[in-house]
Scaffold this motif. Structure first.
Motif, PDB file in Angstrom:
ATOM      1  N   GLN A  98      -8.042  -1.456   7.587  1.00  0.00           N
ATOM      2  CA  GLN A  98      -9.128  -2.413   7.772  1.00  0.00           C
ATOM      3  C   GLN A  98      -9.306  -2.784   9.237  1.00  0.00           C
ATOM      4  O   GLN A  98     -10.424  -3.028   9.686  1.00  0.00           O
ATOM      5  CB  GLN A  98      -8.872  -3.668   6.934  1.00  0.00           C
ATOM      6  CG  GLN A  98      -9.060  -3.457   5.436  1.00  0.00           C
ATOM      7  CD  GLN A  98      -8.988  -4.756   4.663  1.00  0.00           C
ATOM      8  OE1 GLN A  98      -7.925  -5.334   4.488  1.00  0.00           O
ATOM      9  NE2 GLN A  98     -10.120  -5.240   4.208  1.00  0.00           N
ATOM     10  N   GLN A  99      -8.200  -2.843   9.979  1.00  0.00           N
ATOM     11  CA  GLN A  99      -8.253  -3.148  11.414  1.00  0.00           C
ATOM     12  C   GLN A  99      -8.223  -1.830  12.183  1.00  0.00           C
ATOM     13  O   GLN A  99      -7.160  -1.224  12.359  1.00  0.00           O
ATOM     14  CB  GLN A  99      -7.071  -4.023  11.827  1.00  0.00           C
ATOM     15  CG  GLN A  99      -7.125  -5.450  11.327  1.00  0.00           C
ATOM     16  CD  GLN A  99      -5.897  -6.233  11.766  1.00  0.00           C
ATOM     17  OE1 GLN A  99      -4.837  -6.165  11.155  1.00  0.00           O
ATOM     18  NE2 GLN A  99      -6.035  -6.975  12.852  1.00  0.00           N
ATOM     19  N   LYS A 100      -9.370  -1.371  12.621  1.00  0.00           N
ATOM     20  CA  LYS A 100      -9.419  -0.123  13.374  1.00  0.00           C
ATOM     21  C   LYS A 100     -10.533  -0.201  14.414  1.00  0.00           C
ATOM     22  O   LYS A 100     -11.564  -0.839  14.200  1.00  0.00           O
ATOM     23  CB  LYS A 100      -9.651   1.072  12.446  1.00  0.00           C
ATOM     24  CG  LYS A 100     -10.912   1.008  11.602  1.00  0.00           C
ATOM     25  CD  LYS A 100     -11.028   2.227  10.694  1.00  0.00           C
ATOM     26  CE  LYS A 100     -12.287   2.174   9.834  1.00  0.00           C
ATOM     27  NZ  LYS A 100     -12.408   3.375   8.973  1.00  0.00           N
ATOM     28  N   GLU A 168     -10.534  -3.998   0.583  1.00  0.00           N
ATOM     29  CA  GLU A 168      -9.646  -5.110   0.254  1.00  0.00           C
ATOM     30  C   GLU A 168      -8.767  -4.793  -0.957  1.00  0.00           C
ATOM     31  O   GLU A 168      -8.022  -5.643  -1.424  1.00  0.00           O
ATOM     32  CB  GLU A 168     -10.469  -6.373  -0.013  1.00  0.00           C
ATOM     33  CG  GLU A 168     -11.241  -6.853   1.223  1.00  0.00           C
ATOM     34  CD  GLU A 168     -12.004  -8.129   0.953  1.00  0.00           C
ATOM     35  OE1 GLU A 168     -12.006  -8.576  -0.216  1.00  0.00           O
ATOM     36  OE2 GLU A 168     -12.592  -8.683   1.899  1.00  0.00           O
ATOM     37  N   ARG A 169      -8.881  -3.581  -1.467  1.00  0.00           N
ATOM     38  CA  ARG A 169      -8.074  -3.155  -2.619  1.00  0.00           C
ATOM     39  C   ARG A 169      -7.068  -2.094  -2.195  1.00  0.00           C
ATOM     40  O   ARG A 169      -7.000  -1.698  -1.042  1.00  0.00           O
ATOM     41  CB  ARG A 169      -8.983  -2.629  -3.735  1.00  0.00           C
ATOM     42  CG  ARG A 169      -9.965  -3.677  -4.240  1.00  0.00           C
ATOM     43  CD  ARG A 169     -10.682  -3.228  -5.487  1.00  0.00           C
ATOM     44  NE  ARG A 169     -11.564  -4.263  -6.011  1.00  0.00           N
ATOM     45  CZ  ARG A 169     -11.738  -4.520  -7.298  1.00  0.00           C
ATOM     46  NH1 ARG A 169     -11.114  -3.795  -8.202  1.00  0.00           N
ATOM     47  NH2 ARG A 169     -12.543  -5.485  -7.684  1.00  0.00           N
ATOM     48  N   LEU A 170      -6.312  -1.615  -3.187  1.00  0.00           N
ATOM     49  CA  LEU A 170      -5.325  -0.572  -2.948  1.00  0.00           C
ATOM     50  C   LEU A 170      -5.571   0.579  -3.909  1.00  0.00           C
ATOM     51  O   LEU A 170      -5.820   0.358  -5.099  1.00  0.00           O
ATOM     52  CB  LEU A 170      -3.909  -1.117  -3.155  1.00  0.00           C
ATOM     53  CG  LEU A 170      -3.461  -2.188  -2.164  1.00  0.00           C
ATOM     54  CD1 LEU A 170      -2.301  -2.979  -2.743  1.00  0.00           C
ATOM     55  CD2 LEU A 170      -3.063  -1.570  -0.839  1.00  0.00           C
ATOM     56  N   ARG A 171      -5.507   1.795  -3.376  1.00  0.00           N
ATOM     57  CA  ARG A 171      -5.595   2.963  -4.242  1.00  0.00           C
ATOM     58  C   ARG A 171      -4.216   3.202  -4.845  1.00  0.00           C
ATOM     59  O   ARG A 171      -3.216   3.322  -4.134  1.00  0.00           O
ATOM     60  CB  ARG A 171      -6.050   4.198  -3.464  1.00  0.00           C
ATOM     61  CG  ARG A 171      -7.487   4.149  -2.994  1.00  0.00           C
ATOM     62  CD  ARG A 171      -7.904   5.418  -2.282  1.00  0.00           C
ATOM     63  NE  ARG A 171      -7.105   5.649  -1.098  1.00  0.00           N
ATOM     64  CZ  ARG A 171      -6.181   6.597  -0.980  1.00  0.00           C
ATOM     65  NH1 ARG A 171      -5.949   7.412  -1.994  1.00  0.00           N
ATOM     66  NH2 ARG A 171      -5.490   6.731   0.136  1.00  0.00           N
ATOM     67  N   VAL A 172      -4.180   3.264  -6.189  1.00  0.00           N
ATOM     68  CA  VAL A 172      -2.912   3.410  -6.895  1.00  0.00           C
ATOM     69  C   VAL A 172      -3.009   4.588  -7.857  1.00  0.00           C
ATOM     70  O   VAL A 172      -3.994   4.731  -8.592  1.00  0.00           O
ATOM     71  CB  VAL A 172      -2.573   2.128  -7.686  1.00  0.00           C
ATOM     72  CG1 VAL A 172      -1.270   2.304  -8.451  1.00  0.00           C
ATOM     73  CG2 VAL A 172      -2.478   0.933  -6.746  1.00  0.00           C
ATOM     74  N   LYS A 184      -6.830  -4.767  -7.015  1.00  0.00           N
ATOM     75  CA  LYS A 184      -6.595  -5.887  -6.111  1.00  0.00           C
ATOM     76  C   LYS A 184      -5.090  -6.129  -5.972  1.00  0.00           C
ATOM     77  O   LYS A 184      -4.342  -5.984  -6.950  1.00  0.00           O
ATOM     78  CB  LYS A 184      -7.268  -7.153  -6.650  1.00  0.00           C
ATOM     79  CG  LYS A 184      -8.788  -7.073  -6.749  1.00  0.00           C
ATOM     80  CD  LYS A 184      -9.350  -8.342  -7.350  1.00  0.00           C
ATOM     81  CE  LYS A 184     -10.868  -8.262  -7.468  1.00  0.00           C
ATOM     82  NZ  LYS A 184     -11.431  -9.473  -8.119  1.00  0.00           N
ATOM     83  N   PRO A 185      -4.630  -6.525  -4.789  1.00  0.00           N
ATOM     84  CA  PRO A 185      -3.206  -6.823  -4.612  1.00  0.00           C
ATOM     85  C   PRO A 185      -2.685  -7.884  -5.579  1.00  0.00           C
ATOM     86  O   PRO A 185      -1.520  -7.840  -5.974  1.00  0.00           O
ATOM     87  CB  PRO A 185      -3.133  -7.312  -3.155  1.00  0.00           C
ATOM     88  CG  PRO A 185      -4.299  -6.660  -2.481  1.00  0.00           C
ATOM     89  CD  PRO A 185      -5.385  -6.620  -3.521  1.00  0.00           C
ATOM     90  N   ALA A 186      -3.551  -8.823  -5.972  1.00  0.00           N
ATOM     91  CA  ALA A 186      -3.129  -9.893  -6.878  1.00  0.00           C
ATOM     92  C   ALA A 186      -2.756  -9.358  -8.258  1.00  0.00           C
ATOM     93  O   ALA A 186      -2.093 -10.060  -9.034  1.00  0.00           O
ATOM     94  CB  ALA A 186      -4.247 -10.928  -7.022  1.00  0.00           C
ATOM     95  N   ASN A 187      -3.161  -8.137  -8.582  1.00  0.00           N
ATOM     96  CA  ASN A 187      -2.861  -7.543  -9.883  1.00  0.00           C
ATOM     97  C   ASN A 187      -1.712  -6.547  -9.816  1.00  0.00           C
ATOM     98  O   ASN A 187      -1.515  -5.764 -10.744  1.00  0.00           O
ATOM     99  CB  ASN A 187      -4.107  -6.844 -10.449  1.00  0.00           C
ATOM    100  CG  ASN A 187      -5.231  -7.804 -10.734  1.00  0.00           C
ATOM    101  OD1 ASN A 187      -6.313  -7.695 -10.162  1.00  0.00           O
ATOM    102  ND2 ASN A 187      -4.995  -8.770 -11.608  1.00  0.00           N
TER     103      ASN A 187
END
Length: 295
Positions: A98-100, A168-172, A184-187
């Motif tokens: 995200q920070q690039k 803002e999510r993660l590929r899993v 989402k990281p919260a899950n």
């Protein structure tokens, strides 16, 4: 820098829990797209260039960028005659962090950026270092996770592997039945923080503990698994004063399970205090032991 960028990207993607910043300086992303290499292709394959197209990139540097989550600085001269600017643009576009930032140096070639933009180059590096110091990665690529609290009941309780960030999510990767999901990281909760997505790992496979230096071990070991801790002096004010349970080490940090909505965070030992419960009947039964360590 240059061909060394292939190594830097590899490390950032395979050791995501340890790498907090990445600089790609006039970096090589594709060997096949180098002008020098493309000149030799017709000599090797003649008029049948289909065989050339079928050849895979030796290092797959562009593909590995999908697993990079730390702050990234890409710098390149727009007159680079060895590694074209297009490769820097590809790097920036394909990086999942995200920070690039893409910094283009007008009029600079492959080897004269320092001479033309020395102070500005150093300033960009300093900014990246500040971002790296503040960066936290609770779900690094390669970590084993378990899903929870999803609206789709069939996905709850599944274990999978983090592939990298997606906004803002993660590929899993949840296996062959469910495939890849952006969650989402919260899950998610960490089951094991893998240090390496490669078989040549510096992690003891029987334990999530990362093999680190004695100094790092001493700092992190002050917060063993299961101990209750309290966060303080963090840049995120919402976490200060929150209590949670230590889940064990993650590189030079401690993974802490905080109450919702915060979830699991990787926190520096210097930002944690141990809270010991005495089980007494007077007051709230808590004694706070200051376990702060100098960073």
């Amino acid at each position: 820098r240059s061909i060394g960028a292939t190594c830097a990207v590899h490390l950032a993607s395979r050791h995501a829990s340890r790498i907090h910043g990445l600089v790609v300086d006039s970096g090589l992303m594709s060997i096949k797209q180098l002008p020098m290499v493309q000149q030799f292709a017709p000599m090797l394959f003649g008029s049948d260039m289909s065989k050339w197209e079928q050849l895979k990139e030796p290092f797959d540097t562009i593909g590995k960028l999908a697993a990079v989550s730390c702050p990234v600085l890409v710098m390149h001269g727009d007159k680079d005659e060895i590694v074209p600017l297009a490769q820097a643009q590809q790097c920036h576009a394909n990086c999942a962090a995200q920070q690039k930032k893409l910094q283009v140096w007008p009029g600079a070639g492959h080897n004269d950026v320092g001479a033309l933009y020395g102070s500005k180059w150093a300033s960009e590096i300093q900014e990246l270092l500040c971002q790296a110091i503040a960066f936290e990665n609770a779900f690094p690529a390669g970590a084993t996770i378990e899903t929870h609290s999803l609206s789709s009941a069939a996905l709850n309780g599944l274990k999978g592997r983090v592939l990298g960030p997606q906004g803002e999510r993660l590929r899993v990767d949840l296996g062959s039945t469910h495939g890849q999901k952006a969650l989402k990281p919260a899950n998610l909760r960490i089951i094991e923080a893998s240090e390496d997505t490669n078989e040549h790992s510096c992690v003891d496979k029987s334990s999530p503990k990362v093999v680190a230096s004695p100094e790092v071990d001493e700092a992190v070991a002050a917060f063993p698994v299961g101990v209750e801790v309290e966060a303080h002096s963090l840049s995120s004010a919402a976490l200060n004063g929150q209590r949670g349970k230590s889940l064990g080490p993650q590189g030079e940090r401690v993974r802490v399970d905080f109450p919702e909505p915060h979830g699991i965070k990787a926190v520096r030992p210097a930002n944690l205090k141990i809270v010991e419960r005495t089980g007494g009947t007077s007051g709230d039964g808590d004694i706070r032991r200051d376990a702060e360590l100098q960073p």
